[in-house]
Design a protein around this motif. Structure first.
Motif, PDB file in Angstrom:
ATOM      1  N   GLY A 218       0.847  -1.183   0.000  1.00 39.27           N
ATOM      2  CA  GLY A 218       0.000   0.000   0.000  1.00 39.27           C
ATOM      3  C   GLY A 218       0.879   1.228   0.000  1.00 39.27           C
ATOM      4  O   GLY A 218       1.998   1.199   0.516  1.00 39.27           O
ATOM      5  N   CYS A 219       0.403   2.295  -0.641  1.00 33.99           N
ATOM      6  CA  CYS A 219       1.188   3.521  -0.688  1.00 33.99           C
ATOM      7  C   CYS A 219       0.268   4.688  -1.042  1.00 33.99           C
ATOM      8  O   CYS A 219      -0.896   4.500  -1.382  1.00 33.99           O
ATOM      9  CB  CYS A 219       2.306   3.401  -1.732  1.00 33.99           C
ATOM     10  N   ARG A 220       0.816   5.876  -0.965  1.00 30.11           N
ATOM     11  CA  ARG A 220       0.072   7.087  -1.297  1.00 30.11           C
ATOM     12  C   ARG A 220      -0.393   7.050  -2.750  1.00 30.11           C
ATOM     13  O   ARG A 220      -1.501   7.469  -3.068  1.00 30.11           O
ATOM     14  CB  ARG A 220       0.980   8.303  -1.062  1.00 30.11           C
ATOM     15  N   HIS A 221       0.425   6.508  -3.608  1.00 28.17           N
ATOM     16  CA  HIS A 221       0.103   6.480  -5.039  1.00 28.17           C
ATOM     17  C   HIS A 221      -1.098   5.575  -5.318  1.00 28.17           C
ATOM     18  O   HIS A 221      -1.992   5.937  -6.074  1.00 28.17           O
ATOM     19  CB  HIS A 221       1.309   5.998  -5.849  1.00 28.17           C
ATOM     20  N   SER A 222      -1.106   4.391  -4.701  1.00 27.92           N
ATOM     21  CA  SER A 222      -2.220   3.470  -4.933  1.00 27.92           C
ATOM     22  C   SER A 222      -3.513   4.032  -4.343  1.00 27.92           C
ATOM     23  O   SER A 222      -4.583   3.881  -4.944  1.00 27.92           O
ATOM     24  CB  SER A 222      -1.919   2.076  -4.377  1.00 27.92           C
ATOM     25  N   GLU A 223      -3.427   4.705  -3.215  1.00 26.03           N
ATOM     26  CA  GLU A 223      -4.625   5.322  -2.631  1.00 26.03           C
ATOM     27  C   GLU A 223      -5.137   6.463  -3.505  1.00 26.03           C
ATOM     28  O   GLU A 223      -6.344   6.639  -3.663  1.00 26.03           O
ATOM     29  CB  GLU A 223      -4.345   5.807  -1.204  1.00 26.03           C
ATOM     30  N   ALA A 224      -4.231   7.240  -4.089  1.00 24.18           N
ATOM     31  CA  ALA A 224      -4.638   8.322  -4.989  1.00 24.18           C
ATOM     32  C   ALA A 224      -5.309   7.766  -6.241  1.00 24.18           C
ATOM     33  O   ALA A 224      -6.326   8.303  -6.708  1.00 24.18           O
ATOM     34  CB  ALA A 224      -3.429   9.184  -5.363  1.00 24.18           C
ATOM     35  N   ALA A 225      -4.770   6.676  -6.786  1.00 24.90           N
ATOM     36  CA  ALA A 225      -5.375   6.056  -7.970  1.00 24.90           C
ATOM     37  C   ALA A 225      -6.747   5.492  -7.635  1.00 24.90           C
ATOM     38  O   ALA A 225      -7.695   5.641  -8.411  1.00 24.90           O
ATOM     39  CB  ALA A 225      -4.464   4.958  -8.512  1.00 24.90           C
ATOM     40  N   ARG A 226      -6.886   4.875  -6.465  1.00 27.21           N
ATOM     41  CA  ARG A 226      -8.185   4.343  -6.035  1.00 27.21           C
ATOM     42  C   ARG A 226      -9.199   5.477  -5.892  1.00 27.21           C
ATOM     43  O   ARG A 226     -10.346   5.355  -6.326  1.00 27.21           O
ATOM     44  CB  ARG A 226      -8.044   3.584  -4.719  1.00 27.21           C
ATOM     45  N   ALA A 227      -8.787   6.586  -5.314  1.00 26.78           N
ATOM     46  CA  ALA A 227      -9.690   7.730  -5.148  1.00 26.78           C
ATOM     47  C   ALA A 227     -10.115   8.291  -6.506  1.00 26.78           C
ATOM     48  O   ALA A 227     -11.290   8.637  -6.705  1.00 26.78           O
ATOM     49  CB  ALA A 227      -9.023   8.814  -4.306  1.00 26.78           C
ATOM     50  N   GLU A 228      -9.191   8.374  -7.441  1.00 26.54           N
ATOM     51  CA  GLU A 228      -9.520   8.873  -8.786  1.00 26.54           C
ATOM     52  C   GLU A 228     -10.492   7.921  -9.484  1.00 26.54           C
ATOM     53  O   GLU A 228     -11.445   8.355 -10.130  1.00 26.54           O
ATOM     54  CB  GLU A 228      -8.248   9.049  -9.615  1.00 26.54           C
ATOM     55  N   TYR A 229     -10.267   6.627  -9.352  1.00 27.05           N
ATOM     56  CA  TYR A 229     -11.156   5.618  -9.923  1.00 27.05           C
ATOM     57  C   TYR A 229     -12.567   5.772  -9.349  1.00 27.05           C
ATOM     58  O   TYR A 229     -13.549   5.756 -10.096  1.00 27.05           O
ATOM     59  CB  TYR A 229     -10.603   4.224  -9.629  1.00 27.05           C
ATOM     60  N   ARG A 230     -12.682   5.935  -8.032  1.00 25.28           N
ATOM     61  CA  ARG A 230     -13.995   6.114  -7.398  1.00 25.28           C
ATOM     62  C   ARG A 230     -14.680   7.380  -7.898  1.00 25.28           C
ATOM     63  O   ARG A 230     -15.892   7.387  -8.122  1.00 25.28           O
ATOM     64  CB  ARG A 230     -13.840   6.156  -5.884  1.00 25.28           C
TER      65      ARG A 230
END
Length: 89
Positions: free
Chosen positions: A48-60
């Motif tokens: 897990g990382c900041r980048h994966s969380e940012a991509a998940r948020a953009e996807y949502r």
């Protein structure tokens, strides 16, 4: 952040700038909302990382925007109405 592959609201890849190195970008591959991969060292250590969380948020965000489009709301309402009618027979 930039989507570099896939349609909005679907699987694909995102390019996200490193917060520690302005000359470094990380690529996050989004397979599903809960299955993402990033090449950064933090992701390798803890999955897990900041980048994966940012991509998940953009996807949502993309999914929410798609679902809010009038044509998609109308189609969903039509399917619900058909389902209710089918159940009442």
């Amino acid at each position: 952040m930039t989507r570099i592959s896939g349609e909005p609201g679907a699987a694909g890849a995102f390019r996200i700038q490193s917060s520690t190195d302005p000359f470094r970008d990380w690529i996050v591959e989004l397979v599903t909302e809960s299955l993402l991969f990033c090449g950064c060292p933090a992701y390798a250590r803890r999955l897990g990382c900041r980048h994966s969380e940012a991509a998940r948020a953009e996807y949502r965000k993309e999914r929410a925007e798609l679902e809010a489009r009038p044509e998609n709301v109308e189609a969903r309402n039509r399917r619900v109405k058909e389902f209710v009618e089918m159940q009442s027979q």
